[in-house]
Design an enzyme around this catalytic site. Structure first.
Site, PDB file in Angstrom:
ATOM      1  N   PRO A   1      13.664 -19.800  36.701  1.00 14.84           N
ATOM      2  CA  PRO A   1      15.130 -20.299  36.381  1.00 14.84           C
ATOM      3  C   PRO A   1      16.000 -19.226  36.465  1.00 14.84           C
ATOM      4  O   PRO A   1      15.906 -18.089  35.969  1.00 14.84           O
ATOM      5  CB  PRO A   1      14.621 -20.619  34.858  1.00 14.84           C
ATOM      6  CG  PRO A   1      13.226 -20.003  34.285  1.00 14.84           C
ATOM      7  CD  PRO A   1      12.631 -19.779  35.621  1.00 14.84           C
ATOM      8  N   ASN A   2      17.129 -19.870  36.662  1.00 12.34           N
ATOM      9  CA  ASN A   2      18.447 -19.013  36.617  1.00 12.34           C
ATOM     10  C   ASN A   2      18.769 -18.024  37.930  1.00 12.34           C
ATOM     11  O   ASN A   2      19.721 -17.476  37.865  1.00 12.34           O
ATOM     12  CB  ASN A   2      18.795 -18.603  35.179  1.00 12.34           C
ATOM     13  CG  ASN A   2      18.860 -19.746  34.199  1.00 12.34           C
ATOM     14  OD1 ASN A   2      19.328 -20.599  34.180  1.00 12.34           O
ATOM     15  ND2 ASN A   2      17.771 -19.417  33.061  1.00 12.34           N
TER      16      ASN A   2
ATOM     17  N   ARG B   1      25.764 -15.122  37.195  1.00  8.76           N
ATOM     18  CA  ARG B   1      25.521 -15.231  35.802  1.00  8.76           C
ATOM     19  C   ARG B   1      25.332 -13.432  35.766  1.00  8.76           C
ATOM     20  O   ARG B   1      25.175 -12.715  36.655  1.00  8.76           O
ATOM     21  CB  ARG B   1      23.929 -15.464  35.703  1.00  8.76           C
ATOM     22  CG  ARG B   1      22.830 -14.650  36.507  1.00  8.76           C
ATOM     23  CD  ARG B   1      21.527 -15.136  36.422  1.00  8.76           C
ATOM     24  NE  ARG B   1      20.965 -15.052  35.041  1.00  8.76           N
ATOM     25  CZ  ARG B   1      19.692 -14.939  34.882  1.00  8.76           C
ATOM     26  NH1 ARG B   1      18.633 -14.952  36.004  1.00  8.76           N
ATOM     27  NH2 ARG B   1      19.031 -14.865  33.704  1.00  8.76           N
TER      28      ARG B   1
ATOM     29  N   TYR C   1      22.996  -8.189  36.670  1.00  7.19           N
ATOM     30  CA  TYR C   1      22.166  -8.575  37.697  1.00  7.19           C
ATOM     31  C   TYR C   1      23.078  -8.152  38.959  1.00  7.19           C
ATOM     32  O   TYR C   1      22.395  -8.545  40.263  1.00  7.19           O
ATOM     33  CB  TYR C   1      21.850 -10.216  37.689  1.00  7.19           C
ATOM     34  CG  TYR C   1      21.090 -10.527  36.672  1.00  7.19           C
ATOM     35  CD1 TYR C   1      19.710 -10.177  36.511  1.00  7.19           C
ATOM     36  CD2 TYR C   1      21.494 -11.286  35.371  1.00  7.19           C
ATOM     37  CE1 TYR C   1      18.860 -10.427  35.540  1.00  7.19           C
ATOM     38  CE2 TYR C   1      20.557 -11.556  34.466  1.00  7.19           C
ATOM     39  CZ  TYR C   1      19.307 -11.153  34.444  1.00  7.19           C
ATOM     40  OH  TYR C   1      18.506 -11.314  33.181  1.00  7.19           O
TER      41      TYR C   1
ATOM     42  N   ASN D   1       9.244 -13.950  40.352  1.00  2.44           N
ATOM     43  CA  ASN D   1      10.107 -13.365  39.131  1.00  2.44           C
ATOM     44  C   ASN D   1      10.212 -14.613  38.514  1.00  2.44           C
ATOM     45  O   ASN D   1      10.887 -15.779  38.737  1.00  2.44           O
ATOM     46  CB  ASN D   1      11.461 -13.198  39.841  1.00  2.44           C
ATOM     47  CG  ASN D   1      12.308 -12.895  38.780  1.00  2.44           C
ATOM     48  OD1 ASN D   1      12.088 -12.966  37.693  1.00  2.44           O
ATOM     49  ND2 ASN D   1      13.509 -12.043  39.305  1.00  2.44           N
TER      50      ASN D   1
ATOM     51  N   ALA E   1      13.012 -16.057  32.557  1.00 11.41           N
ATOM     52  CA  ALA E   1      12.548 -15.897  31.108  1.00 11.41           C
ATOM     53  C   ALA E   1      11.207 -16.754  30.780  1.00 11.41           C
ATOM     54  O   ALA E   1      10.857 -16.154  29.847  1.00 11.41           O
ATOM     55  CB  ALA E   1      13.913 -16.951  30.427  1.00 11.41           C
TER      56      ALA E   1
ATOM     57  N   HIS F   1       8.363 -14.551  29.552  1.00  7.73           N
ATOM     58  CA  HIS F   1       8.070 -13.833  28.110  1.00  7.73           C
ATOM     59  C   HIS F   1       7.585 -14.957  27.294  1.00  7.73           C
ATOM     60  O   HIS F   1       6.994 -14.333  26.327  1.00  7.73           O
ATOM     61  CB  HIS F   1       9.675 -13.569  27.567  1.00  7.73           C
ATOM     62  CG  HIS F   1      10.221 -12.594  28.261  1.00  7.73           C
ATOM     63  ND1 HIS F   1      10.187 -11.497  28.893  1.00  7.73           N
ATOM     64  CD2 HIS F   1      11.739 -12.856  29.162  1.00  7.73           C
ATOM     65  CE1 HIS F   1      11.109 -11.230  29.773  1.00  7.73           C
ATOM     66  NE2 HIS F   1      11.883 -11.794  29.959  1.00  7.73           N
TER      67      HIS F   1
ATOM     68  N   ASP G   1      -1.594 -19.194  32.771  1.00 11.19           N
ATOM     69  CA  ASP G   1      -2.837 -20.190  33.035  1.00 11.19           C
ATOM     70  C   ASP G   1      -2.907 -20.482  34.704  1.00 11.19           C
ATOM     71  O   ASP G   1      -4.051 -20.392  35.318  1.00 11.19           O
ATOM     72  CB  ASP G   1      -2.912 -21.442  32.347  1.00 11.19           C
ATOM     73  CG  ASP G   1      -3.528 -20.931  31.016  1.00 11.19           C
ATOM     74  OD1 ASP G   1      -4.072 -19.950  30.543  1.00 11.19           O
ATOM     75  OD2 ASP G   1      -3.486 -21.894  29.966  1.00 11.19           O
TER      76      ASP G   1
ATOM     77  N   GLU H   1       4.372  -9.344  39.619  1.00 11.32           N
ATOM     78  CA  GLU H   1       5.495  -9.613  38.896  1.00 11.32           C
ATOM     79  C   GLU H   1       6.716  -8.779  39.098  1.00 11.32           C
ATOM     80  O   GLU H   1       6.421  -7.670  39.305  1.00 11.32           O
ATOM     81  CB  GLU H   1       5.066  -9.570  37.208  1.00 11.32           C
ATOM     82  CG  GLU H   1       6.033  -9.619  36.373  1.00 11.32           C
ATOM     83  CD  GLU H   1       5.763  -9.469  34.991  1.00 11.32           C
ATOM     84  OE1 GLU H   1       4.678  -8.747  34.839  1.00 11.32           O
ATOM     85  OE2 GLU H   1       6.492  -9.545  33.966  1.00 11.32           O
TER      86      GLU H   1
ATOM     87  N   HIS I   1      11.090  -7.992  38.620  1.00 12.65           N
ATOM     88  CA  HIS I   1      12.147  -8.291  37.876  1.00 12.65           C
ATOM     89  C   HIS I   1      13.249  -7.509  38.423  1.00 12.65           C
ATOM     90  O   HIS I   1      13.044  -6.366  38.915  1.00 12.65           O
ATOM     91  CB  HIS I   1      12.093  -8.164  36.408  1.00 12.65           C
ATOM     92  CG  HIS I   1      10.856  -8.936  35.714  1.00 12.65           C
ATOM     93  ND1 HIS I   1      11.197 -10.166  35.389  1.00 12.65           N
ATOM     94  CD2 HIS I   1       9.785  -8.756  35.251  1.00 12.65           C
ATOM     95  CE1 HIS I   1       9.993 -10.737  34.898  1.00 12.65           C
ATOM     96  NE2 HIS I   1       9.372  -9.733  34.793  1.00 12.65           N
ATOM     97  N   LEU I   2      14.570  -8.106  38.446  1.00 14.40           N
ATOM     98  CA  LEU I   2      15.626  -7.251  39.161  1.00 14.40           C
ATOM     99  C   LEU I   2      16.209  -6.310  37.913  1.00 14.40           C
ATOM    100  O   LEU I   2      16.249  -5.023  38.315  1.00 14.40           O
ATOM    101  CB  LEU I   2      16.977  -8.386  39.190  1.00 14.40           C
ATOM    102  CG  LEU I   2      16.933  -9.293  40.281  1.00 14.40           C
ATOM    103  CD1 LEU I   2      17.647 -10.561  39.899  1.00 14.40           C
ATOM    104  CD2 LEU I   2      17.015  -8.773  41.745  1.00 14.40           C
ATOM    105  N   SER I   3      16.159  -6.763  36.602  1.00 14.89           N
ATOM    106  CA  SER I   3      16.422  -5.820  35.633  1.00 14.89           C
ATOM    107  C   SER I   3      15.131  -5.000  34.893  1.00 14.89           C
ATOM    108  O   SER I   3      14.112  -5.445  35.330  1.00 14.89           O
ATOM    109  CB  SER I   3      17.307  -6.492  34.456  1.00 14.89           C
ATOM    110  OG  SER I   3      16.494  -7.527  33.788  1.00 14.89           O
TER     111      SER I   3
ATOM    112  N   ARG J   1      16.039  -3.806  27.730  1.00 15.60           N
ATOM    113  CA  ARG J   1      16.957  -4.751  27.187  1.00 15.60           C
ATOM    114  C   ARG J   1      16.588  -5.401  25.822  1.00 15.60           C
ATOM    115  O   ARG J   1      15.760  -4.711  25.109  1.00 15.60           O
ATOM    116  CB  ARG J   1      16.880  -6.206  28.198  1.00 15.60           C
ATOM    117  CG  ARG J   1      17.358  -5.342  29.632  1.00 15.60           C
ATOM    118  CD  ARG J   1      17.550  -6.607  30.562  1.00 15.60           C
ATOM    119  NE  ARG J   1      18.518  -7.692  29.949  1.00 15.60           N
ATOM    120  CZ  ARG J   1      18.675  -8.894  30.717  1.00 15.60           C
ATOM    121  NH1 ARG J   1      17.557  -8.949  31.814  1.00 15.60           N
ATOM    122  NH2 ARG J   1      19.339  -9.628  30.386  1.00 15.60           N
TER     123      ARG J   1
HETATM  124  C1  DQA Z   1      14.622 -11.329  34.945  1.00 14.30           C
HETATM  125  C2  DQA Z   1      14.503 -10.907  33.573  1.00 14.30           C
HETATM  126  C3  DQA Z   1      14.146 -11.991  32.499  1.00 14.30           C
HETATM  127  O1  DQA Z   1      14.129 -11.589  31.221  1.00 14.30           O
HETATM  128  C4  DQA Z   1      15.505 -12.971  32.685  1.00 14.30           C
HETATM  129  O2  DQA Z   1      15.152 -14.043  31.903  1.00 14.30           O
HETATM  130  C5  DQA Z   1      15.754 -13.403  34.163  1.00 14.30           C
HETATM  131  C6  DQA Z   1      15.534 -12.553  34.977  1.00 14.30           C
HETATM  132  C7  DQA Z   1      15.158 -10.223  36.043  1.00 14.30           C
HETATM  133  O3  DQA Z   1      14.789 -10.505  37.098  1.00 14.30           O
HETATM  134  O4  DQA Z   1      15.469  -9.255  35.597  1.00 14.30           O
HETATM  135  O5  DQA Z   1      16.084 -14.610  34.230  1.00 14.30           O
HETATM  136  O6  DQA Z   1      13.398 -12.035  35.475  1.00 14.30           O
END
Ligand code: DQA
Length: 148
Positions: free
Chosen positions: A9-10, A17, A22, A73, A76, A79, A86, A97, A99-101, A106
């Site tokens: 998502p997102n 965003r 990001y 990725n 959210a 978390h 599962d 796994e 993540h960009l950040s 954080r």
């Molecule tokens: C993210 C980090 C997550 O905490 C956040 O909810 C995202 C992006 C990242 O790529 O840094 O949507 O997965």
């Protein structure tokens, strides 16, 4: 080697965003970046994105018979989605796994990844390069498997 990059998502909102976190590059830029690296590494990569937990789960199930590795990725969902945990556990395809950040630097709720125990490793905090490092990891893994 067929690799699936699955974004949650997102991530489609990249470039819009929170650019201070990001960056200003768009989701299309990310797709192009990943495909360029895939070409260099001679990996077949499909990239998919969904904002919906159930669709991400369906795609993970589909991956079982179609891919050799998954770069996830989960946004959210990382978390708190035990359903995605599962789903990863229900397939035998290795998942990295990404993540960009750097989620460890954080908000507190981001420090916890419920999917991590089911993943091969976590690569985070390198922006787009997190995906490159994950692709390189699969490339090495593939070469090792072929040699043995
Ligand atoms: C993210 C980090 C997550 O905490 C956040 O909810 C995202 C992006 C990242 O790529 O840094 O949507 O997965």
């Amino acid at each position: 080697m067929n690799i699936l990059v699955l974004n949650g998502p997102n991530l489609n909102m990249l470039g819009v965003r929170e650019p201070e976190i990001y960056g200003s590059n768009t989701y299309e830029d990310l797709e192009q970046y990943i495909q360029d690296i895939a070409e260099e590494l001679k990996l077949n990569v499909d990239i998919k994105q969904s904002n919906l937990e159930g669709i991400l789960i369906d795609i993970l199930h589909y991956a079982q018979d179609h891919y050799d590795g998954i770069i996830l990725n989960g946004g959210a969902y990382t978390h708190y989605s035990y359903a995605i945990l599962d789903a990863i556990k229900s397939i035998s395809v290795p998942v990295i796994e990404v993540h960009l950040s750097d989620t460890t630097k954080r908000e507190k709720f981001r420090r916890r990844s419920v999917i991590r125990p089911a993943c091969l490793t976590t690569i985070q905090g390198h922006g787009f390069k997190s995906y490159k490092l994950a692709l390189e990891r699969f490339k090495q893994k593939g070469e090792l498997t072929h040699d043995s």
